[in-house]
Design a protein around this motif. Sequence first.
Motif, mmCIF file in Angstrom:
data_model
loop_
_atom_site.group_PDB
_atom_site.id
_atom_site.type_symbol
_atom_site.label_atom_id
_atom_site.label_comp_id
_atom_site.label_asym_id
_atom_site.label_seq_id
_atom_site.Cartn_x
_atom_site.Cartn_y
_atom_site.Cartn_z
ATOM 1 N N ASP A 12 49.722 45.276 39.833
ATOM 2 C CA ASP A 12 48.620 45.714 40.673
ATOM 3 C C ASP A 12 47.764 44.519 41.062
ATOM 4 O O ASP A 12 47.926 43.423 40.530
ATOM 5 C CB ASP A 12 47.757 46.745 39.944
ATOM 6 C CG ASP A 12 47.498 47.970 40.806
ATOM 7 O OD1 ASP A 12 47.080 47.777 41.974
ATOM 8 O OD2 ASP A 12 47.717 49.093 40.333
ATOM 9 N N TYR A 13 46.831 44.763 41.990
ATOM 10 C CA TYR A 13 45.940 43.689 42.405
ATOM 11 C C TYR A 13 44.646 43.766 41.597
ATOM 12 O O TYR A 13 44.161 44.855 41.281
ATOM 13 C CB TYR A 13 45.650 43.727 43.903
ATOM 14 C CG TYR A 13 45.386 45.081 44.504
ATOM 15 C CD1 TYR A 13 44.104 45.608 44.555
ATOM 16 C CD2 TYR A 13 46.430 45.831 45.040
ATOM 17 C CE1 TYR A 13 43.851 46.838 45.131
ATOM 18 C CE2 TYR A 13 46.182 47.066 45.617
ATOM 19 C CZ TYR A 13 44.896 47.568 45.655
ATOM 20 O OH TYR A 13 44.661 48.796 46.214
ATOM 21 N N GLY A 14 44.114 42.598 41.244
ATOM 22 C CA GLY A 14 42.894 42.578 40.460
ATOM 23 C C GLY A 14 42.662 41.251 39.787
ATOM 24 O O GLY A 14 43.328 40.243 40.071
ATOM 25 N N PHE A 15 41.711 41.251 38.836
ATOM 26 C CA PHE A 15 41.256 40.016 38.210
ATOM 27 C C PHE A 15 40.959 40.245 36.728
ATOM 28 O O PHE A 15 40.658 41.371 36.318
ATOM 29 C CB PHE A 15 39.959 39.528 38.870
ATOM 30 C CG PHE A 15 39.979 39.518 40.362
ATOM 31 C CD1 PHE A 15 40.555 38.468 41.061
ATOM 32 C CD2 PHE A 15 39.404 40.557 41.090
ATOM 33 C CE1 PHE A 15 40.560 38.467 42.447
ATOM 34 C CE2 PHE A 15 39.404 40.558 42.478
ATOM 35 C CZ PHE A 15 39.985 39.507 43.151
ATOM 36 N N PRO A 16 40.949 39.177 35.926
ATOM 37 C CA PRO A 16 40.371 39.263 34.584
ATOM 38 C C PRO A 16 38.870 39.536 34.692
ATOM 39 O O PRO A 16 38.259 39.315 35.747
ATOM 40 C CB PRO A 16 40.636 37.883 33.982
ATOM 41 C CG PRO A 16 41.680 37.263 34.835
ATOM 42 C CD PRO A 16 41.507 37.843 36.199
ATOM 43 N N ARG A 17 38.267 39.979 33.601
ATOM 44 C CA ARG A 17 36.876 40.424 33.639
ATOM 45 C C ARG A 17 35.912 39.346 34.130
ATOM 46 O O ARG A 17 35.003 39.622 34.919
ATOM 47 C CB ARG A 17 36.455 40.913 32.253
ATOM 48 C CG ARG A 17 35.036 41.471 32.194
ATOM 49 C CD ARG A 17 34.760 42.082 30.836
ATOM 50 N NE ARG A 17 35.624 43.227 30.618
ATOM 51 C CZ ARG A 17 35.978 43.687 29.407
ATOM 52 N NH1 ARG A 17 35.547 43.053 28.317
ATOM 53 N NH2 ARG A 17 36.751 44.738 29.284
ATOM 54 N N HIS A 18 36.098 38.105 33.677
ATOM 55 C CA HIS A 18 35.138 37.063 34.050
ATOM 56 C C HIS A 18 35.170 36.776 35.546
ATOM 57 O O HIS A 18 34.174 36.327 36.112
ATOM 58 C CB HIS A 18 35.398 35.778 33.256
ATOM 59 C CG HIS A 18 36.665 35.077 33.618
ATOM 60 N ND1 HIS A 18 37.899 35.459 33.128
ATOM 61 C CD2 HIS A 18 36.903 34.016 34.426
ATOM 62 C CE1 HIS A 18 38.839 34.665 33.618
ATOM 63 N NE2 HIS A 18 38.271 33.788 34.412
ATOM 64 N N GLU A 19 36.292 37.053 36.206
ATOM 65 C CA GLU A 19 36.360 36.914 37.659
ATOM 66 C C GLU A 19 35.881 38.196 38.345
ATOM 67 O O GLU A 19 35.197 38.148 39.372
ATOM 68 C CB GLU A 19 37.789 36.604 38.103
ATOM 69 C CG GLU A 19 38.330 35.264 37.625
ATOM 70 C CD GLU A 19 39.748 35.023 38.127
ATOM 71 O OE1 GLU A 19 40.040 35.401 39.277
ATOM 72 O OE2 GLU A 19 40.560 34.484 37.361
ATOM 73 N N TYR A 20 36.249 39.326 37.763
ATOM 74 C CA TYR A 20 35.917 40.614 38.381
ATOM 75 C C TYR A 20 34.412 40.799 38.492
ATOM 76 O O TYR A 20 33.898 41.227 39.536
ATOM 77 C CB TYR A 20 36.524 41.745 37.541
ATOM 78 C CG TYR A 20 36.600 43.062 38.266
ATOM 79 C CD1 TYR A 20 37.786 43.472 38.859
ATOM 80 C CD2 TYR A 20 35.492 43.902 38.375
ATOM 81 C CE1 TYR A 20 37.868 44.672 39.542
ATOM 82 C CE2 TYR A 20 35.566 45.105 39.044
ATOM 83 C CZ TYR A 20 36.757 45.489 39.629
ATOM 84 O OH TYR A 20 36.826 46.669 40.314
#
Length: 398
Positions: A264-272
Motif C-alpha cells: 500500500d501507499y504510505g509512510f512510517p509514523r515520523h514521516e506521516y
Amino acid sequence: MNPKAHQPDSLPAPGPSALAQSEALVAQLRAELDDAGGWLSFERYMERALYAPGLGYYSGGARKFGLRGDDGSDFVTAPELSPLFATTLARPLAEALQASGTRDVMEFGAGTGKLAAGLLIALEALGTEFDSYAIVDLSGELRERQRETIEAAAPTLAAKVRWLDALPERFEGVVIGNEVLDAMPVRLFAFHAGAWHERGVVSRDGVFAFEDRAVSAADDLTLLSEIDTDTANDDYVTETHEAARAFTRTICTMLARGAAFFIDYGFPRHEYYHAQRAQGTLMCHYRHRAHGDPFLYPGLQDITAHVEFTGIAEAGVETGADLLGFTSQARFLLNAGITEALSEIDPSDTKRFLPAANAVQKLLSEAEMGELFKVIAFSRGLDDTLQAFSSGDRSHTL
C-alpha cells in the motif's frame, strides 16, 4: 442533498441509476445523522460511504478498477498495470509457503481478480504446490468479476478458488492484501486554537460538511502527541487509523503459521505526522481524477488515506507475530526478480515488450509507484527472511 453543491465542473456526472444509488445512501446517512444528534465522526461517515450494504462504494455495483476514466472506472492498481506484478509477487509467496510448510493462500480485496489469476498461474509455473486460494471481498459484483477473470485466465486452477463470508479462527498459509489498508475508515483530527478537535460530518442546508468538536477526555491521543504543534501550521489536519490497526491485529492473530503481506501507499509514523504535512492525506478518486471532497456522490467514489505503517507494524507485533520486513515496492519487486521476468519477453517483439517495460517502469519509478508504495510483512514459523527483503529493508525506520 444537492449533489451539484459538491460537483467540480471538471468531473463527469454519474448516470441516473448511479445517482439514485448515491441518493439512497445519502438518505441513510441523513437518518443516521439525525439519530446521532446531527454529528457523525468522519470514521463512521467513511465506513458507510465505502461499505454500506448494497450502496457503499465497495459493497455496491459500481465499476472501480480500470485503466481509463471513460471505461467507468476510478483508479488503476498494480495488477491492472502489468501481469508481471503477479508473476513477481508469486516468488516471495512461494518462498513463504515452502519455508512455513503450508499450502494455502488467502487474498483480501481481490479487485477484478487479475492478481488472483496471475498468482495462480505463476505459483503453478514455479512448481509450488498449494491446496486452496481463498478470497475475502465484500462486493458481490466484484466476486462475479473475479470468478469470470479467474475462470478465463486459469481454468484448470479455478477449482482451487473459494470465496469466504467469514474469517477462520486459525489459518496456516500466506495472506496477501494489495491496496487494502488504505481503504479502511480513518478518524480525522484538526489542531487549532491550541487544542485537538475531532473532525466530523454535519448537514447544513441539506449539504454534508465538516464540523470540528473538542475531543473528549477519554480519547487516546498518544499518536497525535508526537506532532510538534508548535511548528505545525494553523488548522493542522491529520488522520488516525484505528480500523487498519484492528484489521492487522485480526489477521496476525488468525495467522497460526505462514506469512502476511500488505502492499500500500504510505509512510512510517515520523514521516506521516510531520508538521509540514499540514492537511493530512485524505484523498478521493473518481473517474481517474483525484480530489479532496469526500462528500461528492457518496457511494460512487473511493475515499482513501495513506497508511501509517508504524502503527501497522505495532499492531502485528502486539499479537506475537514477527515483523518479516518493510521496504519500498520498488526494492521488493527488484529483489523478487521483476527485471528478470521482464527480460523473458523478447525486446524485438515491440508490441509486447514496450508496454511491459513501461508498466514495470511505473511500478518501480520513484516518481510513480516505486517509492510511495511500501510492502510490510508479518510471519509466524519462518526462521529466515525472504529474498524480497534481502536488501533495502527499512524495518528500522518504523
